[in-house]
Enzyme design. Structure first.
Site, mmCIF file in Angstrom:
data_model
loop_
_atom_site.group_PDB
_atom_site.id
_atom_site.type_symbol
_atom_site.label_atom_id
_atom_site.label_comp_id
_atom_site.label_asym_id
_atom_site.label_seq_id
_atom_site.Cartn_x
_atom_site.Cartn_y
_atom_site.Cartn_z
ATOM 1 N N SER A 108 0.835 -1.200 0.000
ATOM 2 C CA SER A 108 0.000 0.000 0.000
ATOM 3 C C SER A 108 0.873 1.254 0.000
ATOM 4 O O SER A 108 1.628 1.471 -0.926
ATOM 5 C CB SER A 108 -0.953 -0.052 1.192
ATOM 6 O OG SER A 108 -2.030 0.831 0.995
ATOM 7 N N ASP A 234 -9.429 -5.270 -5.367
ATOM 8 C CA ASP A 234 -8.924 -4.472 -4.244
ATOM 9 C C ASP A 234 -9.993 -3.488 -3.783
ATOM 10 O O ASP A 234 -10.493 -2.685 -4.567
ATOM 11 C CB ASP A 234 -7.664 -3.729 -4.686
ATOM 12 C CG ASP A 234 -6.870 -3.152 -3.528
ATOM 13 O OD1 ASP A 234 -7.480 -2.526 -2.643
ATOM 14 O OD2 ASP A 234 -5.643 -3.328 -3.517
ATOM 15 N N HIS A 263 -7.321 -5.940 -0.378
ATOM 16 C CA HIS A 263 -6.149 -5.068 -0.367
ATOM 17 C C HIS A 263 -4.942 -5.641 0.380
ATOM 18 O O HIS A 263 -3.805 -5.488 -0.066
ATOM 19 C CB HIS A 263 -6.539 -3.718 0.247
ATOM 20 C CG HIS A 263 -5.451 -2.688 0.199
ATOM 21 N ND1 HIS A 263 -4.939 -2.197 -0.985
ATOM 22 C CD2 HIS A 263 -4.768 -2.055 1.198
ATOM 23 C CE1 HIS A 263 -4.015 -1.294 -0.720
ATOM 24 N NE2 HIS A 263 -3.882 -1.199 0.588
#
Length: 296
Positions: A108, A234, A263
């Site tokens: 991320s 996601d 995610h």
């Protein structure tokens, strides 16, 4: 954990300043090192399974702890993206001096920090793991945050919203329902070293967007090979984030699409597939002698 949510404007609890525990991990292995970088409001724990899996395949791995993380909300708000980057840069410098091949991989926001090291120090980085890259929070579970994100840097400059945050909401980046329940319980316990903070402060999100602009602008400077892994569904960051990296970096890229995860791909249902993909990619890059070819 790293993601925001559509619970707009919830108040931050005043937790005060406390000593932040060090929850980094280090697994010694061979001369191929992998620096693993967690996401915003997250913890090295979200990278630990990947770190152990890579170590089982011979790699030396370290999970870095970003400045201001694993403590209170105030601890996080006392830092910005340049502080988070310095945490990574310092750890990368230390690892570079002790291994022959160094790789960086982040989840991320951690993926952006990994790319930033590759932009700033191409002579250090032999390969990059771009895992669930998040330049924008444009996943299907975050319509409010996606619409309002462009305002956050301006609000921070004006001093507005320091005591506000986007609270975490299901599915928490997790397709695995049992793991989702455990993570929810860990966040509710108040122990930020286990699952991170229960939400994303507005001002910290503003810092992420400022960093995102800088990293995106300089992606052409990434010459190291990149493995770009992303969940097709996601909930936090759409596939457009992964495609942006593939389109703009100068080095060779490979894509790994995960169809049974959300995610948090380092801990979700396809974590073993991710481990195998990252290990295979880095092993091939090391065997090809990218660092030697680059210096020639």
């Amino acid at each position: 954990m790293q993601q925001g949510s559509h619970a707009f404007g919830a108040k931050i609890c005043d937790t005060g300043h406390e000593m932040i525990p060090n929850v980094e991990f280090f697994f010694p292995g061979d001369n191929r090192g992998v620096l693993l970088i967690h996401g915003l409001t997250g913890t090295p724990q979200e990278m630990r399974i990947l770190g152990k899996g890579l170590n089982n395949r011979g790699f030396t791995t370290r999970g870095v702890q970003l400045a201001g993380h694993c403590g209170s909300v105030d601890d996080l708000l006392a830092t910005g993206w340049t502080d988070w980057y310095r945490s990574v840069e310092t750890a990368a410098r230390e690892m570079r001096g002790s291994v022959e091949h160094m790789f960086v991989a982040g989840l991320s926001m951690g993926a952006l920090l990994a790319l930033r090291v590759a932009e700033e120090h191409p002579d250090w980085v032999d390969g990059v793991g771009v895992l669930g890259a998040t330049f924008r929070y444009d996943g299907w579970s975050l319509p409010a945050l996606n619409r309002l994100s462009f305002l956050l840097p301006m609000l921070k400059r004006l001093g507005i919203g320091r005591d506000r945050m986007f609270m975490e909401q299901p599915p928490y980046g997790l397709r695995d329902e049992n793991l989702r329940r455990k993570i929810s319980e860990a966040m509710a316990s108040g122990d930020s070293t286990a699952a991170g903070l229960p939400g994303n402060p507005w001002h910290s999100l503003a810092e992420l967007y400022l960093m995102s602009r800088r990293v995106r602008r300089d992606l052409r400077r990434v010459v190291a090979p990149c493995l770009i892994a992303h969940a097709t569904e996601d909930d936090i960051a759409s596939s457009r984030n992964a495609e942006l990296v593939a389109r703009r970096v100068s080095g060779p890229t490979e894509m790994l699409w995960l169809d049974d995860s959300y995610h948090m791909i380092t801990i979700d249902r396809e974590r073993r597939r991710l481990i195998e993909g990252v290990a295979d990619f880095f092993a091939r890059v090391a065997a090809a002698g990218f660092a030697t070819e680059r210096a020639a």
